[in-house]
Design an enzyme around this catalytic site. Sequence first.
Site, PDB file in Angstrom:
ATOM      1  N   TYR A  88      -2.434  -0.778  10.564  1.00  0.00           N
ATOM      2  CA  TYR A  88      -2.480  -1.127   9.131  1.00  0.00           C
ATOM      3  C   TYR A  88      -1.141  -0.759   8.482  1.00  0.00           C
ATOM      4  O   TYR A  88      -0.552  -1.552   7.748  1.00  0.00           O
ATOM      5  CB  TYR A  88      -3.639  -0.379   8.457  1.00  0.00           C
ATOM      6  CG  TYR A  88      -3.774  -0.616   6.959  1.00  0.00           C
ATOM      7  CD1 TYR A  88      -4.481  -1.700   6.465  1.00  0.00           C
ATOM      8  CD2 TYR A  88      -3.207   0.273   6.035  1.00  0.00           C
ATOM      9  CE1 TYR A  88      -4.616  -1.912   5.093  1.00  0.00           C
ATOM     10  CE2 TYR A  88      -3.334   0.073   4.667  1.00  0.00           C
ATOM     11  CZ  TYR A  88      -4.051  -1.024   4.198  1.00  0.00           C
ATOM     12  OH  TYR A  88      -4.171  -1.225   2.830  1.00  0.00           O
TER      13      TYR A  88
ATOM     14  N   SER B 287       0.878  -1.177   0.000  1.00  0.00           N
ATOM     15  CA  SER B 287       0.000   0.000   0.000  1.00  0.00           C
ATOM     16  C   SER B 287       0.918   1.230   0.000  1.00  0.00           C
ATOM     17  O   SER B 287       2.114   1.101   0.305  1.00  0.00           O
ATOM     18  CB  SER B 287      -0.842  -0.029   1.274  1.00  0.00           C
ATOM     19  OG  SER B 287      -1.341   1.243   1.596  1.00  0.00           O
TER      20      SER B 287
HETATM   21  P1  NDP Z   1     -11.737  -5.735  -0.236  1.00  0.00           P
HETATM   22  O1  NDP Z   1     -12.160  -5.572   1.186  1.00  0.00           O
HETATM   23  O2  NDP Z   1     -12.588  -5.110  -1.300  1.00  0.00           O
HETATM   24  O3  NDP Z   1     -11.613  -7.339  -0.552  1.00  0.00           O
HETATM   25  C1  NDP Z   1     -10.970  -8.188   0.349  1.00  0.00           C
HETATM   26  C2  NDP Z   1     -10.950  -9.620  -0.190  1.00  0.00           C
HETATM   27  O4  NDP Z   1     -10.251 -10.462   0.733  1.00  0.00           O
HETATM   28  C3  NDP Z   1     -12.320 -10.236  -0.365  1.00  0.00           C
HETATM   29  O5  NDP Z   1     -12.281 -11.152  -1.445  1.00  0.00           O
HETATM   30  C4  NDP Z   1     -12.519 -10.994   0.948  1.00  0.00           C
HETATM   31  O6  NDP Z   1     -13.482 -12.032   0.792  1.00  0.00           O
HETATM   32  C5  NDP Z   1     -11.109 -11.521   1.195  1.00  0.00           C
HETATM   33  N1  NDP Z   1     -10.740 -11.765   2.587  1.00  0.00           N
HETATM   34  C6  NDP Z   1     -10.733 -10.862   3.608  1.00  0.00           C
HETATM   35  N2  NDP Z   1     -10.296 -11.441   4.736  1.00  0.00           N
HETATM   36  C7  NDP Z   1     -10.011 -12.738   4.437  1.00  0.00           C
HETATM   37  C8  NDP Z   1      -9.508 -13.843   5.177  1.00  0.00           C
HETATM   38  N3  NDP Z   1      -9.199 -13.740   6.484  1.00  0.00           N
HETATM   39  N4  NDP Z   1      -9.317 -15.016   4.546  1.00  0.00           N
HETATM   40  C9  NDP Z   1      -9.631 -15.152   3.227  1.00  0.00           C
HETATM   41  N5  NDP Z   1     -10.094 -14.136   2.474  1.00  0.00           N
HETATM   42  C10 NDP Z   1     -10.288 -12.949   3.063  1.00  0.00           C
HETATM   43  O7  NDP Z   1     -10.232  -5.241  -0.324  1.00  0.00           O
HETATM   44  P2  NDP Z   1      -9.468  -4.358  -1.481  1.00  0.00           P
HETATM   45  O8  NDP Z   1      -9.718  -4.941  -2.809  1.00  0.00           O
HETATM   46  O9  NDP Z   1      -9.758  -2.918  -1.267  1.00  0.00           O
HETATM   47  O10 NDP Z   1      -7.941  -4.571  -1.045  1.00  0.00           O
HETATM   48  C11 NDP Z   1      -7.162  -5.636  -1.532  1.00  0.00           C
HETATM   49  C12 NDP Z   1      -5.728  -5.446  -1.075  1.00  0.00           C
HETATM   50  O11 NDP Z   1      -5.238  -4.187  -1.548  1.00  0.00           O
HETATM   51  C13 NDP Z   1      -5.556  -5.414   0.444  1.00  0.00           C
HETATM   52  O12 NDP Z   1      -4.328  -6.017   0.795  1.00  0.00           O
HETATM   53  C14 NDP Z   1      -5.500  -3.925   0.765  1.00  0.00           C
HETATM   54  O13 NDP Z   1      -4.828  -3.658   1.965  1.00  0.00           O
HETATM   55  C15 NDP Z   1      -4.734  -3.428  -0.454  1.00  0.00           C
HETATM   56  N6  NDP Z   1      -4.917  -2.011  -0.713  1.00  0.00           N
HETATM   57  C16 NDP Z   1      -6.167  -1.500  -1.017  1.00  0.00           C
HETATM   58  C17 NDP Z   1      -6.288  -0.148  -1.290  1.00  0.00           C
HETATM   59  C18 NDP Z   1      -7.587   0.465  -1.653  1.00  0.00           C
HETATM   60  O14 NDP Z   1      -7.606   1.687  -1.866  1.00  0.00           O
HETATM   61  N7  NDP Z   1      -8.677  -0.275  -1.769  1.00  0.00           N
HETATM   62  C19 NDP Z   1      -5.121   0.759  -1.239  1.00  0.00           C
HETATM   63  C20 NDP Z   1      -3.876   0.107  -0.925  1.00  0.00           C
HETATM   64  C21 NDP Z   1      -3.808  -1.229  -0.667  1.00  0.00           C
HETATM   65  P3  NDP Z   1     -14.358 -12.599   2.061  1.00  0.00           P
HETATM   66  O15 NDP Z   1     -14.874 -11.388   2.793  1.00  0.00           O
HETATM   67  O16 NDP Z   1     -15.423 -13.450   1.450  1.00  0.00           O
HETATM   68  O17 NDP Z   1     -13.397 -13.383   2.879  1.00  0.00           O
END
Ligand code: NDP
Length: 254
Positions: free
Chosen positions: A158, A145
């Site tokens: 975070y 990030s």
């Molecule tokens: P979302 O919250 O939109 O999606 C998260 C995904 O991870 C979902 O598919 C969820 O599915 C799954 N997930 C969450 N926890 C678990 C778990 N314990 N085990 C298995 N699956 C899990 O996240 P984003 O797309 O926004 O972010 C993706 C990545 O990008 C992250 O690492 C985030 O920190 C990083 N990021 C995002 C930014 C942003 O602006 N959005 C900026 C910088 C970094 P389910 O709930 O069904 O488990």
Amino acid sequence: MTLFDLTGRTALVTGSSRGIGMALARGLLEAGARVVVHGRDRSSAEEAASTLHRSTGGETRVATFDVTDPSAIEGGLVEIEQHWGGIDVLVNNVGMQRRSPFLEATKADWDDLVATNLTSAFLVGQQVGRGMAARGSGKIINIGSVQSQLARPGVTPYSATKGGIVMLTKGMCADLAPYGIQTNAIAPGYFSTELTAALVADEQFTAWVADRTPAGRWGRVDDMLGAVVFFASAASDFVNGQVLYVDGGMTAVV
Ligand code: NDP
């Protein structure tokens, strides 16, 4: 472009049932890989997998396991390998956010963030890395990030996990390069997804993002595709332990 061709490769993108992970899965499918779509909730992962299959024509499978649970990870990976053989490309994308001022953050918040954002990449990376090492090749991509490099008030745990992703990536490069494995990280800027929905809805924050980002806007998930295909493909075979910021220039300027 054979350098970027992923035909015949098997990829696992953790957390690909929505958001950035789903876009990364689409990019890999469009480059020819077959992709395991993953999350905890089976029906959302299945819906995402069929949407991705319909839009790309690529082959998808679904895996549902909690990346904070070592035995669930092991069971999930065995199932993937039984059906599709070894994983060639791993994207450690799962992440979560909890916002609170440092003085009010709880140990439970800290533990959940570390387990979900950092320990998960260690655990899944190690288990998938063992198979890659035995086969003598593999690509691991960890998702960081802008908070891998820049702090902001209210997200200190975070930021600590995302800073950790950078050194995990470099350490994995050091340990896994001798086995023909490249480990790199992609660090997204501010992207509009479910994780950031509250911020996108906040007009003041959205104005700050536009002002603070040289590109002048939120990232769109499609902005991530070039980076993931590069790190997953032969185009990056001599690139290892690096962090690529896909952030519209945010980390380049003050
Ligand atoms: P979302 O919250 O939109 O999606 C998260 C995904 O991870 C979902 O598919 C969820 O599915 C799954 N997930 C969450 N926890 C678990 C778990 N314990 N085990 C298995 N699956 C899990 O996240 P984003 O797309 O926004 O972010 C993706 C990545 O990008 C992250 O690492 C985030 O920190 C990083 N990021 C995002 C930014 C942003 O602006 N959005 C900026 C910088 C970094 P389910 O709930 O069904 O488990």
